[in-house]
Design a protein around this motif. Structure first.
Motif, PDB file in Angstrom:
ATOM      1  N   SER A 348     -59.627   7.758 -47.103  1.00 22.99           N
ATOM      2  CA  SER A 348     -60.676   8.615 -46.554  1.00 22.99           C
ATOM      3  C   SER A 348     -61.071   8.087 -45.176  1.00 22.99           C
ATOM      4  CB  SER A 348     -61.882   8.611 -47.493  1.00 22.99           C
ATOM      5  OG  SER A 348     -62.339   7.277 -47.715  1.00 22.99           O
ATOM      6  N   ASP A 349     -61.762   8.918 -44.402  1.00 19.40           N
ATOM      7  CA  ASP A 349     -62.256   8.464 -43.101  1.00 19.40           C
ATOM      8  C   ASP A 349     -63.238   7.318 -43.312  1.00 19.40           C
ATOM      9  OD1 ASP A 349     -60.730  10.410 -41.974  1.00 19.40           O
ATOM     10  OD2 ASP A 349     -62.402  11.759 -41.504  1.00 19.40           O
ATOM     11  N   GLN A 354     -61.974   2.975 -38.074  1.00 20.14           N
ATOM     12  CA  GLN A 354     -62.113   3.492 -36.723  1.00 20.14           C
ATOM     13  C   GLN A 354     -62.438   2.374 -35.739  1.00 20.14           C
ATOM     14  OE1 GLN A 354     -61.907   6.945 -35.614  1.00 20.14           O
ATOM     15  NE2 GLN A 354     -61.819   5.840 -33.667  1.00 20.14           N
ATOM     16  N   GLU A 359     -58.421   4.530 -35.244  1.00 20.59           N
ATOM     17  CA  GLU A 359     -58.071   5.716 -36.027  1.00 20.59           C
ATOM     18  C   GLU A 359     -59.119   5.894 -37.119  1.00 20.59           C
ATOM     19  OE1 GLU A 359     -55.602   7.739 -35.471  1.00 20.59           O
ATOM     20  OE2 GLU A 359     -54.320   6.632 -34.079  1.00 20.59           O
ATOM     21  N   SER A 360     -59.362   7.128 -37.511  1.00 18.41           N
ATOM     22  CA  SER A 360     -60.423   7.381 -38.488  1.00 18.41           C
ATOM     23  C   SER A 360     -60.013   7.016 -39.911  1.00 18.41           C
ATOM     24  CB  SER A 360     -60.857   8.853 -38.436  1.00 18.41           C
ATOM     25  OG  SER A 360     -59.758   9.698 -38.752  1.00 18.41           O
ATOM     26  N   ASN A 361     -58.697   6.952 -40.170  1.00 19.55           N
ATOM     27  CA  ASN A 361     -58.219   6.615 -41.504  1.00 19.55           C
ATOM     28  C   ASN A 361     -56.860   5.942 -41.411  1.00 19.55           C
ATOM     29  OD1 ASN A 361     -56.226   8.693 -41.231  1.00 19.55           O
ATOM     30  ND2 ASN A 361     -57.737  10.193 -41.885  1.00 19.55           N
TER      31      ASN A 361
END
Length: 375
Positions: A348-349, A354, A359-361
């Motif tokens: 999941s994010d 981040q 990167e968010s995930n």
């Protein structure tokens, strides 16, 4: 049909915490190659080799060698890829070869007299800045004409850090003990259930020497966790033979520790015999956990904090995995078989991901190919 029958019968007596080589001792060799690549510039290539040799009717010795060749920006840059300066990234991009290589041989001895099975062995792992050593042992006892199997396993590891950034550590070692207890019960000719309890205790330097936290341009501190950790896990696994061409396995695992992390893991796999030579399947795994009791939201740390977390695995997150396994065996009498699998993994994010990777995930593809040969 033959592949699923062999697969199912073999798994009904398998103990999950340590592979048991003691069922039908025989000479065999296998070669495998694993790969991993994600969206955060991490790549891993892992060849493995395993050789099992019977020395008498009841005794077997074995050796396994695994090599992990790793390429990762966090190793090249000595920290967060997201926070690296442009010139550092430019320099790193010109670097050739792998950033770290891990060598991990394992040696073991197994005994099996038909009702009692035992394995003892040792493990050694060496990489750029880390040396790991472990000893392990397990014992299984078949009861009720083999319909019930009781198992116990124990492992003791001792690891040592040698950071390549020359950072002085409060302690340069970590130790871990683990004990597993299991009961495997054949419920019917087509259903087997397994119950497992695991207890783990770790002490020493339990974080990593490199990750750190920077807020508003200010260095808060290196990752720092408590020096002791106690965890318990409870799992149930099931194997269901559906018909001559189909079977499935499923499981659930609950984990909790004194760092405040609670996790739940659900998995299921369906296997189908296309014919007597080919088997294909599909699997899914879902994982969810709560955060540790010392991890704060990004931006809330201060230099006076006793504990600092930078690893997303100290926070709450979910992940999902989808995979396809394939097995080929030329004939039921053939001495070799080939298996291959490919999996897609995604978290999941997460703000910690981040912050560290940019990167968010995490999204990853990993594959496994293995050739097994029985002499």
């Amino acid at each position: 049909m033959q592949i699923i029958k062999s697969f199912f019968i073999g798994l009904m007596l398998m103990i999950p915490f340590l592979k048991t080589y003691a069922s039908e001792l025989k000479d065999s060799a296998s070669f495998g190659f694993d790969t991993y690549a994600d969206n955060n510039d991490v790549q891993v290539y892992s060849p493995t080799f395993e050789l099992l040799k019977t020395v008498s009717k009841h005794w077997l010795v074995g050796v396994k060698l695994r090599v992990d060749a790793i390429a990762a920006a966090s190793i090249r840059l000595g920290g967060s890829p997201a926070q690296a300066k442009p010139d550092a990234q430019s320099t790193a991009s010109k670097r050739s070869g792998f950033d770290d290589v891990r060598y991990a041989p394992t040696f073991f001895v197994s005994y099996d007299d038909g009702e009692n099975a035992a394995t003892v062995g040792g493990y050694y792992s060496s990489e750029l800045d880390y040396v790991g050593k472990a000893v392990f042992a397990n014992y299984t006892r078949q009861l009720n004409q083999g319909n019930t199997v009781l198992g116990i396993g124990f492992s003791q590891s001792g690891d040592t850090w040698s950071p390549n950034n020359n950072r002085p550590l409060p302690r340069d070692n970590r130790d871990e003990q683990k004990i597993d207890l299991s009961v495997n019960q054949l419920i019917s000719p087509t259903l087997s259930l397994q119950f497992v309890y695991s207890h783990m205790y770790s002490q020493g330097f339990l974080s990593s020497p490199y990750p750190y936290v920077i807020q508003d341009g200010t260095f808060i501190g290196f990752e720092n966790y408590p020096e002791n950790r106690t965890g318990d896990a409870f799992a149930i696994k099931g194997l269901k033979y559906l018909d001559d061409d189909n079977s499935m396995n499923f499981g659930y695992r609950y984990y909790t520790d004194d760092w405040g992390i609670d996790s739940h893991t659900f998995n299921a796999e369906w296997l189908h015999d296309i014919n007597d030579n080919w088997m294909v399947g599909a699997r899914v795994r879902y994982y969810t956990q709560s955060g540790s009791n010392f991890a704060k939201p990004i931006g809330d740390y201060s230099p006076s904090d006793q504990y600092v977390a930078s690893d997303y695995r100290m926070t709450s997150f979910d992940s999902i995995d989808f995979g396809i396994p394939v097995t080929y065996k030329p004939s039921n009498e053939s001495p070799y078989s080939i298996s291959f699998s490919i999996d897609y993994y995604r978290t999941s994010d997460n703000a910690y991901i981040q912050n560290w990777f940019g990167e968010s995930n995490i999204q990853a593809i990993y594959t496994t190919i293995r050739i097994d040969y029985n002499f």
